[in-house]
Motif scaffolding. Sequence first.
Motif, PDB file in Angstrom:
ATOM      1  N   VAL A  18       0.865  -1.184   0.000  1.00 12.79           N
ATOM      2  CA  VAL A  18       0.000   0.000   0.000  1.00 12.79           C
ATOM      3  C   VAL A  18       0.897   1.229   0.000  1.00 12.79           C
ATOM      4  CG1 VAL A  18      -1.619   1.342   1.382  1.00 12.79           C
ATOM      5  CG2 VAL A  18      -1.965  -1.112   1.127  1.00 12.79           C
ATOM      6  N   VAL A  32      -3.249   1.085  -3.882  1.00 13.52           N
ATOM      7  CA  VAL A  32      -3.105  -0.318  -3.493  1.00 13.52           C
ATOM      8  C   VAL A  32      -2.447  -1.072  -4.634  1.00 13.52           C
ATOM      9  CG1 VAL A  32      -4.332  -2.391  -2.780  1.00 13.52           C
ATOM     10  CG2 VAL A  32      -5.156  -0.162  -2.045  1.00 13.52           C
ATOM     11  N   GLU A 449      -8.684   1.933  -1.189  1.00 12.02           N
ATOM     12  CA  GLU A 449      -8.016   3.230  -1.357  1.00 12.02           C
ATOM     13  C   GLU A 449      -8.833   4.341  -0.686  1.00 12.02           C
ATOM     14  OE1 GLU A 449      -5.454   2.386  -5.433  1.00 12.02           O
ATOM     15  OE2 GLU A 449      -7.359   3.461  -5.640  1.00 12.02           O
ATOM     16  N   VAL A 471      -6.918  -2.690   6.309  1.00 12.02           N
ATOM     17  CA  VAL A 471      -6.592  -3.619   5.215  1.00 12.02           C
ATOM     18  C   VAL A 471      -7.172  -5.000   5.515  1.00 12.02           C
ATOM     19  CG1 VAL A 471      -4.680  -4.909   4.197  1.00 12.02           C
ATOM     20  CG2 VAL A 471      -4.564  -2.415   4.363  1.00 12.02           C
TER      21      VAL A 471
END
Lengths: 483, 348
Positions: A18, A32, A449, A471
Amino acid sequence: MSRLVVGPFNRVEGDLEVILDVADGRVREARVKSSLYRGFEQILQGKAPMDALVFVPRICGICSVSQSAAASRALAAAMGIKPPDNGRLAANLIHAVENLADHVTHFYLFFMPDFARDCYESQPWWHATSARFKAVTGSAAADFLPARAGWMRAMGLLAGKWPHTLTLQPGGSTHPVNASERLRLLRVLRDFRRFLERTTFGDVLEAVAAIASADELAAWADRHGGSDFGLFLRASRALNLSALGHAGVAFMSYGAYEQEGPGGSRWWPAGVWAGGPALLDPARIAEDVSHAWYADAEAPLEPARGSTLPIADKESAYTWCKAPRLGGEVVETGALARQLVAGHPLARDLVVRDGGGVEARVVARLLEVARLLPAMETWAAALRPGEAFSVEGELPAEAESAGLVEAARGSLGHWLSIRRGRIHNYQIIAPTTWNFSPRDSAGKPGALERALAGIPLGADGRAPVAVQHVVRSFDPCMVCTVH
Amino acid sequence: MSAIRRAAPRAEVTGGGGRMKLIWLQSGGCGGCTLSWLGSEWSALFATLADAGIEIVWHPSVSEASADESLAILDACADGSLPFDVLCVEGSMLLGPGGSGRFHVMAGTERPMIEWVRLLAARARHVVAIGSCAAFGGITAAGSNPTDACGLQYDGANPGGLLGSGFCSPSGLPVVNVAGCPTHPDWVTETLLSLARNEMGREALDELARPRFYADVLVHHGCKRNEFYEFKASAQKGGEQGCLMEHLGCKGTQAHADCNLRPWNGGGSCTDGGYACISCTEPGFEEPGHLFISTPKVAGIPIGLPLDMPKAWFVALAALSKSATPARVRRNATSDHIIPWPRPAKKP
């Protein structure tokens, strides 16, 4: 503005990076990057269509059965056949064994160990959570792994082995379950129910499934604070995880688990949730490759016409992941989306109140566990040993079809085109392709994102552990994302 | 005098303070060998490793360390400042495009995974390929092999691969190929336990460097369909009870693995599941040259014949046994459940 590169992410399935652009102590923009390309869509071109059943499960070692299910549906649609009741029930059960295992594996092994980190040492809940969920050495892993292995006996029984079975076929299952095996299956289901009720929830599954609002959940957490789910809810409340990691987009589900009767209706229905329920039109799905390392198309391509031509040095790109869009819009997929579309009051209340962030995603996953296992008990009881588990079909030389299913982590679609008896084109859009997509040609960021934007940095200027929570709250599967 | 003479497995392992430190990398594969391993049944997995003095220094699926914490560990392993013992690699080595390795650049780094593997393999006392992808290239090398996938020390059945045929780790072993798609949990665990106990020498590996403890036997050994095999009573389509070799592509008589002696997930196997063994422990299984679930034949005789008996015998015995198949076996072979069972002996 400065840039932080975060990776490799542990405890996501596969490799992930990321890239965070930060300003004024916050994440301003996230990108990402899916860093691994293997080329299954290229490998499948020219193969015999039935050979897809060997290749596609091997896209992913954690969604293996989901991949088989999508391929067998696409092949069944091309053949124009439907499994008999036993085959439908066996396929539902095999798929549910995997999906349920994935949910609890995510909870115990991938997601919760972050709350055992030393950075939370000052929190009043840390001692209990750390002793329980410390990666590898925590007591939860020691309890959970044998329970999971016991649960996977259902796979040995129904599907020969896991991952990578060939039991799921277009016409049903190649393993007819006999009366003794059905009893063993019921015992496995019962054993795992005991584990969940004693350890994960400290409550009966039906009571967890009946929690109908955020307030009821909070009251439940007060009564069951010693359970593993209770430990999560306590940490979540302290860290305000309900306010963290919203993508702010619509939710989509293809629908899960076939029901009897015509029309292919599903136990958890297909649909879209955008502040309210809406119908899903799969014809509005298209993939944009403007920011992915593939040859550009003039416009986003519907998957039945999709192409996959890797170009590793494409300047405008930053990932191997394509950007699927529904009617041009970003959607989020996963357990929360499924439960929203299925109308579960708790899922809807959490999203109405907080928009659906880290906490809502995790709660929805465990809610599904509590709802799914009782359903599996009824499916297993409905198996009729001695009757057919599959039908035969003939593949036409020319066909176009699709197989849309729900993996644990969200919507999985296979689009198959057969010409002169061989695979002409095979396109796959996996759950994390949706959730971890890059920007599209209109500059719209993907769901993760968006969910990362705005997160404050830690005092040391490093990416905070909140990034790890956000995440992992999507339960990403990177090997599916790019295949 | 000490009253109890303690067994000392920890003293037997060397490197890194008497423990066997393990680093695990994943590249061009599906992660399924790890997920299979986590389903370990015979004993509690993490406790078993701890008992044997095996420490997971870094594994992408189970370690706490992430991002910069992970990179600190891997950098230290690569530059020698953090000594470790075993490098396990899961997934194919992706050489492409054009030899650059850019189909997999490890996240958080600018370095292709094949470079990380080369660096870390040079520091490890043992290198273990987990699964057929890492051993031979596997499924990722199928079709047009768009990523130039190969194994650590093999490219299909040919020695070479990423590290080259001459690679030998300081332990004196080549890359240990725990082949399988996926691997059985115990194949991985027992390989690691054998290494930790210094009990795995070259003689413990077969011609393809697979541990012989699981790769000496054939999948066919212990198959529950053996009565049907003996009488050449064959299933005609999926879901039937008969032998899968004659028509449905089963390579259990040619594939090396103990899948029917060492059960999967409590008691299963591919043949138990009702489908063919596709010989996933063998190099090149991904491109059989025929449909996976149908048997290629010449003059009615399968091209692939059993490895555990002379071919002429097999052909002669097959003809003989086919003519002697009991009606019960013949009928059950093409049924989706057993209809006639052998009955108790009648009293005289």
